[in-house]
Design an enzyme around this catalytic site. Structure first.
Site, short mmCIF file in Angstrom:
data_model
loop_
_atom_site.label_atom_id
_atom_site.label_comp_id
_atom_site.label_asym_id
_atom_site.label_seq_id
_atom_site.Cartn_x
_atom_site.Cartn_y
_atom_site.Cartn_z
N ALA A 66 51.45 114.17 22.44
CA ALA A 66 50.19 114.91 22.54
C ALA A 66 49.82 115.08 24.00
O ALA A 66 49.87 114.12 24.77
CB ALA A 66 49.07 114.19 21.80
N CYS A 67 49.45 116.31 24.37
CA CYS A 67 48.99 116.63 25.73
C CYS A 67 50.04 116.14 26.75
O CYS A 67 51.17 116.57 26.70
CB CYS A 67 47.61 116.01 25.96
N ALA A 68 49.67 115.24 27.66
CA ALA A 68 50.64 114.76 28.65
C ALA A 68 51.77 113.98 27.99
O ALA A 68 52.87 113.86 28.55
CB ALA A 68 49.95 113.90 29.70
N LEU B 10 51.85 118.44 20.45
CA LEU B 10 50.46 118.73 20.12
C LEU B 10 49.71 119.08 21.40
O LEU B 10 49.65 118.27 22.33
CB LEU B 10 49.80 117.52 19.44
#
Length: 560
Positions: free
Chosen positions: A295-297, A324
């Protein structure tokens, strides 16, 4: 139910501030410099300024006579109270405010400033206009009513909240009552155990919740910017419990909150740590392959890991990858990026290396200014003008449970936004190996959010195109966090999907179909096809080499 999105409903791909702004930081001197340049432009073009001043004066005159010139946005909660439209005083003050907003925007649009300067001016004045809203004063009708209803106690409580925030919350209004939740008791409560720990992470394995389970495990890699339990907030929206109940062996990484001793932890350090955690998952479950979710980073981290494994010819250890709201293509079109020049980036690097870390509170401030009416001024009204406690909301509690970034990783992320290295083969080197995402032939499932201001959906879409293998892209009807927390029980959940990925996000969207329901169910079918055969559930956690060390949520998540 499926239907085509309306052509005029194309979502805005980028807002004023985004992930790059949070990583780089937004300096007050840059905003002041923009305001000074706008003022200087106004003085150099007196006729242009006078023309708009006269228009504003004419509109204010009509407002004083009682005319309603500008309709209010029905979705703007600041002016939902009937007094703003029925009371003559409040109606006139609101119309004067809207007239000012319109003329400022028109003045900027019709000026002969450069496009970049106009974009910066719109950004600065958007923040200023939100700050001077008439709803942010004690004359707010809600505040006046509360003042009388409480016998003046609301004002006393509000002053107390203001003083406390000035002393203990960096001057910003609190978004949540800290005492409302406790990690391990009211959030992050799913039964599990820490089965592996190193200097960077704890690996949590969760107790199965199904009679059968798939042979290939799922390893969830959260962003280093936040704590892991966004995947395990409350039982009704726990992604971890959803995966467990549907037969997925689930592991989650809990990152350590770094301090000055860890300033040298960079992207390669985190990639090596995830690779080690992945191998522990394989050892415990006996599976040769692991499904990755980032997710994200965390998505950037698993992409870099797969590129590293591909370069070592070991990519067969990964069965699938789920991304994500993750950016791999870091080209963002936003006015805030216009402030991120070479000098700003180098200054940000110097600051974090001098301190050893980038403090999560600094990032939280920038995230709050992404949506100031929702994340700052609404709480200003609630906490100070109404004298109320902020609401008990699990997502906001998690959002305010800040973490730090080590200086080296912060520098790597700054370089990532500056150079956009993953868009060309070998542009990024991790653990001594060049990365070429087109050679990463693992099947991927990517999720973006229509209203995501942090990782804009069109950039997430372009990121999907960088990957090799079979790709699937889903556009959820939510923002950054709500795109992840989108359980099937959410009656408002829907998403947009088009199996044909074109090079243009707009073209993809116009040909897409809207689907009612949560993307979780679609992802579940997709991941189960890539999770191997089902077998009888093995209830014990860990194994002889990796015995359970302590109960979830572990130690690292509690470090402030």
């Amino acid at each position: 139910m499926r239907e085509k999105p309306a052509r005029d409903s194309l979502p805005t791909p980028a807002a004023f501030i985004n992930a790059q702004s949070a990583i780089t930081g937004l300096r007050g001197r840059d905003l002041l410099s923009t305001l000074r340049s706008v003022a200087a432009h106004g003085l150099r073009n007196p006729l242009h300024s006078a023309r708009h001043a006269l228009k504003l004066g004419g509109q204010l005159g009509r407002v004083l006579l009682g005319e309603t010139l500008h309709p209010t946005n029905p979705q703007d909660a600041r002016f939902a109270d009937p007094a703003w439209s029925l009371n003559p005083f409040y109606r006139r003050s609101l119309q004067a405010y809207l007239s000012w907003q319109k003329q400022v925007k028109s003045w900027i649009d019709e000026s002969n400033m450069s496009p970049d300067d106009r974009a910066r001016a719109h950004f600065a004045f958007a923040l200023l206009n939100d700050a001077v809203s008439p709803s942010n004063t004690l004359l707010n009708p809600l505040a006046v009513k509360e003042l009388f209803n409480s016998g003046g106690n609301s004002l006393v409580r509000g002053i107390g909240h203001l003083v406390d925030d000035l002393l203990h919350n960096d001057g910003l209004p609190r978004q949540v009552t800290k005492q409302a939740f406790e990690v391990g008791k009211t959030v992050a409560t799913t039964t599990g155990a820490v089965v592996f720990r190193n200097e960077l992470l704890e690996l949590i394995q969760y107790k199965p919740m199904s009679e059968k389970q798939y042979s290939k495990p799922l390893l969830v890699v959260p962003p280093q910017i936040n704590k892991y339990y966004i995947f395990d907030l409350s039982p009704h929206n726990s992604f971890v419990q959803y995966a467990l109940k549907n037969g997925l062996q689930t592991f989650v990484i809990s990152w350590r909150n770094p301090d000055v001793r860890h300033r040298e932890w960079g992207l390669s350090t985190y990639v090596e740590a995830v690779e080690e955690a992945m191998n522990v998952c394989r050892a415990i479950t006996g599976a040769r392959e692991v499904n990755l979710m980032g997710a994200c980073a965390g998505g950037l981290t698993i992409a870099a890991l797969q590129g590293h494994l591909q370069a070592k010819r070991q990519l067969r250890r990964v069965s699938s990858a789920t991304y994500l709201v993750s950016l791999l293509d870091s080209e963002l079109d936003s006015p805030a990026t216009l402030f991120a020049d070479e000098q700003t980036l180098e200054a940000a690097k110097r600051r974090s290396y001098q301190r050893g870390v980038l403090d999560g509170r600094d990032m939280a401030k920038v995230f709050a200014w992404m949506r100031p009416n929702d994340l700052i001024w609404s709480y200003f009204v609630n906490n100070y003008l109404l004298g109320k406690e902020p609401p008990a909301f699990d997502i906001l509690y998690w959002n305010n449970d800040n973490t730090r970034l080590p200086a080296a990783l912060h520098g790597d992320l700054l370089d990532f936004f500056k150079h956009n290295p993953l868009t060309h083969p070998g542009g990024l080197e991790v653990c001594g190996t060049p990365i070429d995402l087109q050679k990463v032939t693992v099947d991927s499932f990517s999720v973006a959010g229509i209203n995501d201001h942090i990782t804009p959906w069109d950039a997430v879409y372009r990121s999907t195109l960088l990957l090799g293998g079979e790709r699937r892209f889903v556009l959820s009807n939510s923002g950054h966090v709500q795109s992840i927390l989108n359980p099937p029980s959410n009656p408002k959940a829907n998403y947009v999907e088009n199996g044909k990925l074109s090079s243009d996000p707009r073209a993809w969207y116009y040909d897409a179909k809207r689907v009612d329901g949560s993307w979780w169910t679609q992802w579940l079918s997709w991941i189960q096809e890539r999770s191997g055969a089902q077998k009888d559930t093995h209830m014990a956690l860990g194994n002889q080499n990796y015995p359970p060390m302590e109960a979830a949520p572990g130690t690292y998540v509690r470090v402030r």
